[in-house]
Design a protein around this motif. Structure first.
Motif, mmCIF file in Angstrom:
data_model
loop_
_atom_site.group_PDB
_atom_site.id
_atom_site.type_symbol
_atom_site.label_atom_id
_atom_site.label_comp_id
_atom_site.label_asym_id
_atom_site.label_seq_id
_atom_site.Cartn_x
_atom_site.Cartn_y
_atom_site.Cartn_z
ATOM 1 N N HIS A 383 0.671 -1.147 0.052
ATOM 2 C CA HIS A 383 -0.161 0.107 0.117
ATOM 3 C C HIS A 383 0.964 1.127 0.050
ATOM 4 O O HIS A 383 0.517 2.277 -0.534
ATOM 5 C CB HIS A 383 -1.074 0.003 1.324
ATOM 6 N N ALA A 384 1.823 1.196 0.690
ATOM 7 C CA ALA A 384 2.946 2.516 0.595
ATOM 8 C C ALA A 384 3.449 2.664 -0.559
ATOM 9 O O ALA A 384 3.655 3.761 -0.924
ATOM 10 C CB ALA A 384 4.001 2.220 1.945
ATOM 11 N N LEU A 385 3.778 1.751 -1.126
ATOM 12 C CA LEU A 385 4.352 1.705 -2.352
ATOM 13 C C LEU A 385 3.667 2.184 -3.489
ATOM 14 O O LEU A 385 3.827 3.022 -4.450
ATOM 15 C CB LEU A 385 5.074 0.361 -3.031
ATOM 16 N N ASP A 386 2.269 1.611 -3.444
ATOM 17 C CA ASP A 386 1.210 2.312 -4.466
ATOM 18 C C ASP A 386 0.926 3.435 -4.358
ATOM 19 O O ASP A 386 0.608 4.352 -5.531
ATOM 20 C CB ASP A 386 -0.181 1.155 -4.448
ATOM 21 N N HIS A 387 0.738 3.810 -3.154
ATOM 22 C CA HIS A 387 0.448 5.342 -3.012
ATOM 23 C C HIS A 387 1.537 6.262 -3.335
ATOM 24 O O HIS A 387 1.357 7.174 -3.726
ATOM 25 C CB HIS A 387 0.060 5.707 -1.273
ATOM 26 N N GLY A 388 2.780 5.548 -3.043
ATOM 27 C CA GLY A 388 3.791 6.499 -3.431
ATOM 28 C C GLY A 388 3.865 6.768 -4.816
ATOM 29 O O GLY A 388 4.441 7.659 -5.232
ATOM 30 N N ARG A 389 3.770 5.832 -5.775
ATOM 31 C CA ARG A 389 3.526 5.938 -7.261
ATOM 32 C C ARG A 389 2.449 6.757 -7.567
ATOM 33 O O ARG A 389 2.815 7.713 -8.544
ATOM 34 C CB ARG A 389 3.296 4.594 -7.816
ATOM 35 N N ASP A 390 1.311 6.624 -6.869
ATOM 36 C CA ASP A 390 0.442 7.544 -7.316
ATOM 37 C C ASP A 390 0.792 9.111 -7.007
ATOM 38 O O ASP A 390 0.337 9.936 -7.786
ATOM 39 C CB ASP A 390 -1.040 7.120 -6.695
ATOM 40 N N SER A 391 1.187 9.246 -5.856
ATOM 41 C CA SER A 391 1.668 10.546 -5.442
ATOM 42 C C SER A 391 2.568 11.125 -6.339
ATOM 43 O O SER A 391 2.699 12.687 -6.821
ATOM 44 C CB SER A 391 2.254 10.645 -4.284
ATOM 45 N N VAL A 392 3.528 10.386 -7.112
ATOM 46 C CA VAL A 392 4.448 10.946 -8.072
ATOM 47 C C VAL A 392 3.654 11.581 -9.165
ATOM 48 O O VAL A 392 3.741 12.646 -9.897
ATOM 49 C CB VAL A 392 5.363 10.144 -8.568
#
Length: 546
Positions: A383-392
């Motif tokens: 979840h942290a990785l997916d949200h980090g990609r979306d925030s970029v």
């Protein structure tokens, strides 16, 4: 297309201020992860690298933007350079789209200018423990838990350069791609990286682990599997002041110096006083089957009252945190895809960048766990990785202010996104004789039985000697003025009584040799010919009857 250089009017001012004025640093971000890796930190790593390289001209794509671009490549594995660049500038309404038309060759050249040392320096600035000892799962009885292990399954691009540098391993069937070995020292609980080493696929893990010992501190307890059961490594870890709990193989039989009340015993390995826990883990299944596995643990925690054996055996299970970290890094971040780089230096740059991104996510998870009081295991890395990609992708960078965006912490702490509590295994992992999974059977009971050692005084060895009568005649003595042969020098140094038999090291010191291994082989050959007498169970010799 972007021009290669900046206007001449900007040459006299600092590069960072000029790039900010021209708006060239707007793509220098990683979404919400930019809070963990601010531009000032990246500029610090770049300043250290600029001192070691000749001055270069200023460009429309600064090195600061190049560092964030290389890091963004690790967030989007399998995607092309221009696609990742569009992710960086996708949410910037203030960016001129005509200035954002960058060719693939320009992005490749930008990545080449960044180089490996910059990413390595940046990793060194970010690596280390990220949680306090009050965070659940991080410490045990005042010791900060750390674990070490390696991963040999990181695939690189299938090129002759990568194959010659990293190799394909030592298996009978070569791997489809060259592989890189990653050895990491991680913090148990948060799975943050304290230090890491990159090497060829066939490198010795124990020797590579010695390069991680400078990162240890006196309050750390190192957990490792039996692949790291090495006396020199024990000595190097103990020299840092840290303690260790390592499993060793059943073939190693440590000497029993004293038996403690709880069934463990004290020993000495590599000049380090250790405590050995010998136990059988017995599993009883629902169908009545009983299976057992022997565990032999070596630790420097020698007090059986402060550190009971049963608690240490249960604590060793936390070593699997490093296996979970390897899974998150390879399966989650890299998606099990081969690295895109085609040259060894670019491969190392790519891996250092991937480790930096992994560390940034670990910092966010640790902060969320500390704020909520949760165990970091309850926060999902995916979840942290997916949200980090979306925030970029949806980042909005204003030219006059820093990043503005949502809170990754609030996203991770949402109850429906938490990972369930860790549960014990409820079924065995039996396999069919033909290596096919067999039906699982429920586990009814798991017990730990300590093996109490028995102090046995070994009988004294019965010395016997090879007959002193030579099977082959002695070679003729050297003539006057000719230096004596090595056999003559050894015979002159050997005593003639069995009670005073000398070993290879003593003989080496007496005649002034440097290679004791070669001398040992010569003594065996001379003993077979009857020129010297060799005692069994000892590498001691004495000369034949004069």
């Amino acid at each position: 297309m972007l021009q290669n250089t900046v206007p001449d009017s900007e040459v006299g001012i600092s590069s960072y201020a000029a790039d900010c004025r021209n708006g060239l640093l707007r793509p220098a971000h990683l979404g919400e992860l930019t809070r963990q890796i601010p531009r000032e930190l990246v500029e610090r790593a770049l300043e250290e690298e600029r001192e070691a390289r000749p001055p270069q001209r200023r460009r429309k794509l600064p090195l600061l933007v190049g560092v964030y671009f290389v890091l963004a490549l690790q967030l989007f594995p399998g995607q092309g350079y221009q696609r990742v660049w569009q992710h960086l500038i996708g949410g910037m309404a203030c960016l001129d789209r005509r200035q954002a038309r960058v060719s693939k060759s320009a992005l490749i050249e930008l990545r080449g200018r960044v180089g490996e040392p910059v990413l390595y320096q940046l990793f060194r600035l970010l690596a280390g423990p990220v949680a306090s000892t009050r965070t659940p799962g991080v410490a045990w009885r005042g010791w900060r838990l750390v674990a070490v292990d390696g991963c040999r399954s990181l695939e690189t691009a299938n090129t002759p350069a990568n194959e010659g540098f990293f190799g394909r391993g030592r298996a009978l069937t070569p791997w489809s791609h060259p592989h890189v070995q990653l050895l990491a020292l991680i913090e148990v609980g948060t799975r943050a990286i304290i230090d890491a080493v990159l090497a060829a696929a066939y490198g010795d893990e124990r020797k590579l682990a010695a390069r991680l010992t400078p990162a240890l501190r006196a309050d750390m307890l190192v957990l490792a599997d039996r692949g790291f059961g090495s006396a020199p490594l024990y000595r190097q870890i103990a020299a840092t002041g840290a303690a260790f709990l390592v499993r060793c193989t059943a073939r190693r039989v440590p000497p029993v110096l004293a038996v403690l009340d709880d069934g463990t015993f004290l020993s000495r390995l590599g000049g380090v006083d250790v405590r050995v826990i010998d136990a059988d883990v017995v599993v009883r299944l629902a169908d009545g089957t009983r299976t057992s596995t022997r565990y032999r643990l070596v630790t420097t925690l020698c007090d059986p009252v402060l550190y009971p054996a049963q608690d240490l055996i249960a604590l060793y299970h936390e070593r699997w945190e490093v296996e979970s970290a390897s899974r998150d890094f390879k399966l989650g971040l890299l998606r099990c895809l081969p690295l895109r780089s085609r040259k060894p230096r670019a491969v190392r740059q790519e891996l250092w960048a991937a480790l930096i991104v992994y560390q940034l996510l670990g910092r966010e998870i640790a902060e969320a766990a500390h704020a909520s009081g949760l165990d970091p295991d309850r926060i999902s890395f995916e979840h942290a990785l997916d949200h980090g990609r979306d925030s970029v992708i949806r980042a909005e960078i204003d030219p006059d202010t820093d990043y503005h965006g949502g809170s990754l912490r609030a996203y991770l702490l949402t109850p429906e996104r938490r990972v369930p509590r860790r549960r014990l295994r409820t079924s065995d992992r039996k396999k069919h004789p033909h290596h096919r999974p067999a039906p699982s059977v429920r586990i009814d009971e798991i017990t730990v039985e300590l093996r109490r050692p028995v102090l046995v005084t070994p009988p004294p060895p019965r010395p016997w000697c090879i007959p002193a009568v030579p099977r082959l005649p002695l070679p003729p003595a050297s003539a006057d003025g000719v230096p004596p042969t090595l056999l003559e020098r050894v015979l002159a140094a050997l005593p003639y009584r069995q009670e005073e038999a000398a070993g290879p090291k003593e003989i080496r010191d007496a005649i002034g040799l440097s290679n004791v291994s070669h001398l040992t082989h010569l003594l065996k050959a001379w003993a077979a010919n009857g020129w010297v007498v060799r005692l069994p169970r000892r590498t001691a010799c004495f000369g034949p009857d004069p």
